[in-house]
Design a protein around this motif. Structure first.
Motif, PDB file in Angstrom:
ATOM      1  N   GLU A   1      51.949  50.430 -10.097  1.00  0.00           N
ATOM      2  CA  GLU A   1      51.534  49.164  -9.490  1.00  0.00           C
ATOM      3  C   GLU A   1      52.554  48.032  -9.639  1.00  0.00           C
ATOM      4  OE1 GLU A   1      48.856  49.003  -7.508  1.00  0.00           O
ATOM      5  OE2 GLU A   1      48.648  51.128  -7.967  1.00  0.00           O
ATOM      6  N   ILE A   2      53.753  48.332 -10.105  1.00  0.00           N
ATOM      7  CA  ILE A   2      54.803  47.320 -10.201  1.00  0.00           C
ATOM      8  C   ILE A   2      55.884  47.692  -9.195  1.00  0.00           C
ATOM      9  CG2 ILE A   2      56.543  46.251 -11.684  1.00  0.00           C
ATOM     10  CD1 ILE A   2      54.736  46.885 -14.067  1.00  0.00           C
ATOM     11  N   GLU A   3      56.347  46.704  -8.438  1.00  0.00           N
ATOM     12  CA  GLU A   3      57.368  46.952  -7.430  1.00  0.00           C
ATOM     13  C   GLU A   3      58.756  46.725  -8.021  1.00  0.00           C
ATOM     14  OE1 GLU A   3      56.243  44.455  -4.163  1.00  0.00           O
ATOM     15  OE2 GLU A   3      54.925  46.013  -3.362  1.00  0.00           O
ATOM     16  N   TYR A   4      59.659  47.652  -7.694  1.00  0.00           N
ATOM     17  CA  TYR A   4      61.021  47.610  -8.200  1.00  0.00           C
ATOM     18  C   TYR A   4      62.004  47.733  -7.049  1.00  0.00           C
ATOM     19  CZ  TYR A   4      58.957  48.728 -12.757  1.00  0.00           C
ATOM     20  OH  TYR A   4      58.217  48.710 -13.908  1.00  0.00           O
ATOM     21  N   ILE A   5      63.180  47.179  -7.275  1.00  0.00           N
ATOM     22  CA  ILE A   5      64.300  47.364  -6.354  1.00  0.00           C
ATOM     23  C   ILE A   5      65.361  48.151  -7.114  1.00  0.00           C
ATOM     24  CG2 ILE A   5      66.115  46.219  -5.036  1.00  0.00           C
ATOM     25  CD1 ILE A   5      64.197  43.881  -4.646  1.00  0.00           C
ATOM     26  N   HIS A   6      65.867  49.192  -6.490  1.00  0.00           N
ATOM     27  CA  HIS A   6      66.900  50.008  -7.122  1.00  0.00           C
ATOM     28  C   HIS A   6      68.194  49.204  -7.164  1.00  0.00           C
ATOM     29  CE1 HIS A   6      69.653  53.348  -7.837  1.00  0.00           C
ATOM     30  NE2 HIS A   6      68.594  53.951  -8.354  1.00  0.00           N
ATOM     31  N   CYS A   7      68.964  49.377  -8.227  1.00  0.00           N
ATOM     32  CA  CYS A   7      70.190  48.590  -8.393  1.00  0.00           C
ATOM     33  C   CYS A   7      71.204  48.860  -7.275  1.00  0.00           C
ATOM     34  CB  CYS A   7      70.800  48.838  -9.766  1.00  0.00           C
ATOM     35  SG  CYS A   7      71.338  50.518 -10.064  1.00  0.00           S
ATOM     36  N   ASP A   8      71.111  50.016  -6.602  1.00  0.00           N
ATOM     37  CA  ASP A   8      72.010  50.304  -5.486  1.00  0.00           C
ATOM     38  C   ASP A   8      71.756  49.379  -4.302  1.00  0.00           C
ATOM     39  OD1 ASP A   8      73.092  52.347  -6.963  1.00  0.00           O
ATOM     40  OD2 ASP A   8      72.001  53.943  -5.921  1.00  0.00           O
ATOM     41  N   HIS A   9      70.560  48.828  -4.193  1.00  0.00           N
ATOM     42  CA  HIS A   9      70.202  47.948  -3.087  1.00  0.00           C
ATOM     43  C   HIS A   9      70.397  46.475  -3.434  1.00  0.00           C
ATOM     44  CE1 HIS A   9      68.482  51.247  -0.776  1.00  0.00           C
ATOM     45  NE2 HIS A   9      67.989  51.668  -1.923  1.00  0.00           N
ATOM     46  N   LEU A  10      70.806  46.207  -4.645  1.00  0.00           N
ATOM     47  CA  LEU A  10      70.934  44.821  -5.089  1.00  0.00           C
ATOM     48  C   LEU A  10      72.046  44.082  -4.345  1.00  0.00           C
ATOM     49  CD1 LEU A  10      69.651  42.839  -7.000  1.00  0.00           C
ATOM     50  CD2 LEU A  10      71.281  43.535  -8.748  1.00  0.00           C
ATOM     51  N   ALA A  11      73.168  44.746  -4.095  1.00  0.00           N
ATOM     52  CA  ALA A  11      74.271  44.093  -3.376  1.00  0.00           C
ATOM     53  C   ALA A  11      73.841  43.708  -1.968  1.00  0.00           C
ATOM     54  CB  ALA A  11      75.487  45.013  -3.337  1.00  0.00           C
ATOM     55  N   ASN A  12      73.109  44.584  -1.306  1.00  0.00           N
ATOM     56  CA  ASN A  12      72.620  44.290   0.033  1.00  0.00           C
ATOM     57  C   ASN A  12      71.622  43.131  -0.003  1.00  0.00           C
ATOM     58  OD1 ASN A  12      72.555  44.719   2.809  1.00  0.00           O
ATOM     59  ND2 ASN A  12      70.758  46.031   2.646  1.00  0.00           N
ATOM     60  N   PHE A  13      70.760  43.121  -1.013  1.00  0.00           N
ATOM     61  CA  PHE A  13      69.814  42.014  -1.171  1.00  0.00           C
ATOM     62  C   PHE A  13      70.566  40.699  -1.350  1.00  0.00           C
ATOM     63  CE2 PHE A  13      67.780  39.119  -4.158  1.00  0.00           C
ATOM     64  CZ  PHE A  13      66.656  38.775  -3.430  1.00  0.00           C
ATOM     65  N   GLU A  14      71.588  40.699  -2.217  1.00  0.00           N
ATOM     66  CA  GLU A  14      72.346  39.478  -2.469  1.00  0.00           C
ATOM     67  C   GLU A  14      73.033  38.985  -1.196  1.00  0.00           C
ATOM     68  OE1 GLU A  14      74.934  40.699  -5.619  1.00  0.00           O
ATOM     69  OE2 GLU A  14      73.478  40.160  -7.174  1.00  0.00           O
ATOM     70  N   ARG A  15      73.583  39.907  -0.418  1.00  0.00           N
ATOM     71  CA  ARG A  15      74.248  39.544   0.831  1.00  0.00           C
ATOM     72  C   ARG A  15      73.254  38.884   1.789  1.00  0.00           C
ATOM     73  NH1 ARG A  15      75.975  44.490   2.743  1.00  0.00           N
ATOM     74  NH2 ARG A  15      77.856  44.296   1.499  1.00  0.00           N
ATOM     75  N   MET A  16      72.097  39.488   1.936  1.00  0.00           N
ATOM     76  CA  MET A  16      71.095  38.949   2.852  1.00  0.00           C
ATOM     77  C   MET A  16      70.548  37.611   2.359  1.00  0.00           C
ATOM     78  SD  MET A  16      71.004  40.909   5.380  1.00  0.00           S
ATOM     79  CE  MET A  16      72.413  41.983   5.387  1.00  0.00           C
ATOM     80  N   MET A  17      70.396  37.483   1.055  1.00  0.00           N
ATOM     81  CA  MET A  17      69.907  36.237   0.486  1.00  0.00           C
ATOM     82  C   MET A  17      70.897  35.101   0.736  1.00  0.00           C
ATOM     83  SD  MET A  17      69.356  35.172  -3.451  1.00  0.00           S
ATOM     84  CE  MET A  17      71.125  35.105  -3.554  1.00  0.00           C
ATOM     85  N   ARG A  18      72.185  35.382   0.543  1.00  0.00           N
ATOM     86  CA  ARG A  18      73.201  34.351   0.783  1.00  0.00           C
ATOM     87  C   ARG A  18      73.245  33.951   2.256  1.00  0.00           C
ATOM     88  NH1 ARG A  18      76.362  37.669  -2.341  1.00  0.00           N
ATOM     89  NH2 ARG A  18      77.598  38.216  -0.515  1.00  0.00           N
ATOM     90  N   LEU A  19      73.170  34.939   3.145  1.00  0.00           N
ATOM     91  CA  LEU A  19      73.165  34.623   4.578  1.00  0.00           C
ATOM     92  C   LEU A  19      71.962  33.756   4.935  1.00  0.00           C
ATOM     93  CD1 LEU A  19      74.194  38.086   6.052  1.00  0.00           C
ATOM     94  CD2 LEU A  19      75.541  35.980   6.112  1.00  0.00           C
ATOM     95  N   HIS A  20      70.831  34.076   4.339  1.00  0.00           N
ATOM     96  CA  HIS A  20      69.607  33.318   4.617  1.00  0.00           C
ATOM     97  C   HIS A  20      69.697  31.893   4.076  1.00  0.00           C
ATOM     98  CE1 HIS A  20      65.380  32.541   5.268  1.00  0.00           C
ATOM     99  NE2 HIS A  20      65.241  32.215   3.990  1.00  0.00           N
TER     100      HIS A  20
END
Length: 96
Positions: A39-58
């Protein structure tokens, strides 16, 4: 997959100062993957760079979710084309 490679989504929200809805929106759009363990949601560390890129663009360029989806799709296509190009170059070297 090891649990050490998973980062709780809530921790990412706190560290990057983003709303939980933003992370959910990226997941629903297929930009990042979220794994649910007990019941806890996690993001795999391999997807963290993509998340950071999208967050910065946003945040920095004020790009909306639809724009992020398009950018993510185009970046994925570029990556695939680069892989294909590398394979073709390696194949060509066999004939040189």
């Amino acid at each position: 997959m090891r649990n050490e490679d998973l980062i709780p989504a809530e921790e990412i929200c706190v560290r990057y100062k983003v709303e939980r809805q933003f992370v959910s929106s990226l997941y629903e759009s297929g930009i990042i993957e979220i794994e649910r363990v007990e019941e806890i949601e996690y993001i795999h560390c391999d997807h963290l760079a993509n998340f950071e890129r999208m967050m910065r663009l946003h945040k920095e360029l004020d790009i909306n979710l639809e724009g992020l989806e398009a950018i993510s799709h185009l970046l994925e296509q570029i990556e695939n084309l680069q892989k294909d190009n590398l394979q073709l170059r390696n194949r060509l070297r066999l004939y040189e």
